[in-house]
Design a protein around this motif. Structure first.
Motif, short mmCIF file in Angstrom:
data_model
loop_
_atom_site.label_atom_id
_atom_site.label_comp_id
_atom_site.label_asym_id
_atom_site.label_seq_id
_atom_site.Cartn_x
_atom_site.Cartn_y
_atom_site.Cartn_z
N ALA A 1 0.83 -1.19 0.00
CA ALA A 1 0.00 0.00 0.00
C ALA A 1 0.87 1.25 0.00
CB ALA A 1 -0.91 0.01 1.23
N GLY A 2 0.31 2.33 -0.48
CA GLY A 2 1.01 3.60 -0.47
C GLY A 2 2.07 3.71 -1.55
N PHE A 3 3.13 4.43 -1.26
CA PHE A 3 4.20 4.75 -2.21
C PHE A 3 4.88 3.50 -2.78
CE2 PHE A 3 8.71 5.96 -2.99
CZ PHE A 3 8.49 6.83 -4.05
N VAL A 4 4.90 2.40 -2.03
CA VAL A 4 5.62 1.22 -2.51
C VAL A 4 4.96 0.59 -3.74
CG1 VAL A 4 6.66 0.70 -0.29
CG2 VAL A 4 4.51 -0.42 -0.93
N ILE A 5 3.69 0.85 -3.95
CA ILE A 5 3.02 0.28 -5.13
C ILE A 5 3.65 0.81 -6.42
CG2 ILE A 5 0.82 0.03 -6.36
CD1 ILE A 5 1.05 -1.65 -3.79
N PRO A 6 3.65 2.13 -6.65
CA PRO A 6 4.30 2.61 -7.88
C PRO A 6 5.81 2.40 -7.87
CG PRO A 6 3.57 4.48 -6.55
CD PRO A 6 3.01 3.24 -5.92
N LEU A 7 6.43 2.46 -6.70
CA LEU A 7 7.88 2.25 -6.62
C LEU A 7 8.24 0.83 -7.06
CD1 LEU A 7 10.62 3.51 -5.68
CD2 LEU A 7 10.21 2.38 -3.49
N GLY A 8 7.52 -0.16 -6.52
CA GLY A 8 7.78 -1.55 -6.88
C GLY A 8 7.46 -1.87 -8.32
N ARG A 9 6.46 -1.18 -8.87
CA ARG A 9 6.12 -1.37 -10.28
C ARG A 9 7.25 -0.86 -11.17
NH1 ARG A 9 1.06 1.27 -10.25
NH2 ARG A 9 0.06 -0.29 -8.98
N ARG A 10 7.77 0.30 -10.83
CA ARG A 10 8.84 0.90 -11.65
C ARG A 10 10.18 0.18 -11.42
NH1 ARG A 10 9.61 5.89 -14.45
NH2 ARG A 10 7.58 6.58 -13.72
N TYR A 11 10.45 -0.20 -10.16
CA TYR A 11 11.74 -0.81 -9.81
C TYR A 11 11.52 -2.08 -9.00
CZ TYR A 11 13.17 4.00 -10.86
OH TYR A 11 13.36 5.23 -11.46
N PRO A 12 11.24 -3.20 -9.65
CA PRO A 12 11.00 -4.45 -8.92
C PRO A 12 12.15 -4.85 -7.99
CG PRO A 12 10.41 -4.70 -11.23
CD PRO A 12 11.08 -3.36 -11.09
#
Length: 162
Positions: free
Chosen positions: A36-47
């Motif tokens: 949840a939160g910022f980690v969703i787009p972060l993990g999508r961009r940088y697995p």
């Protein structure tokens, strides 16, 4: 002393200058919950940032995780700093927020020390770290940023989405 630079934009896509590291700092929990939160787009961009976090969860015992930082170099100039700054996900019934300000500061000091020792220029990029799901107050977090980064002449960019 430098000031925090506020930007409307995406903290997962920081500006990059040749010959300089752009370090994306964000706050993680010590539970292994990345969802949840910022980690969703972060993990999508940088697995690899999520993979690094999961490795940290396996590496440290629960009592040792708070304040630790894991680093994922996601391209030649961008490094994600996974800062374990919260033990819980939810505010307790007595009002204790998930964010641990001391652990966040310990993480920032770790980031500063790591990148100042490699003798390559670096800038810090982040959302309003610890102030979303972790429940922190931006005024307190901004003071920690000043104490660790700005006093040491490091440029800090804080991103707000439109």
């Amino acid at each position: 002393m430098k000031e925090i630079k506020y930007i409307i934009g995406d903290a997962t896509n920081p500006s990059v200058n040749k010959g300089e590291y752009s370090v994306i700092c964000h706050c993680c929990n010590t539970l292994g919950a990345w969802g949840a939160g910022f980690v969703i787009p972060l993990g999508r961009r940088y697995p690899s940032a999520k993979q690094n976090y999961m490795t940290m969860i396996k590496t440290y015992r629960p009592s040792e995780r708070l304040g630790k930082v894991g680093y994922a170099k996601v391209n030649s100039n961008i490094v994600v700093a996974n800062i374990m700054g919260q033990e819980r996900i939810y505010t307790t019934s007595d009002g204790k927020i998930p964010l641990d300000y001391d652990a966040l500061k310990e993480g920032f000091v770790n980031v500063y020390n790591k990148f100042s020792q490699i003798n390559v220029p670096f800038t810090i990029h982040m959302p309003r770290i610890g102030c979303g799901l972790a429940g922190g107050k931006w005024e307190k977090v901004a003071e920690i940023i000043k104490d660790v980064f700005l006093k040491n002449n490091v440029d800090v960019f804080v991103y707000d989405l439109k």
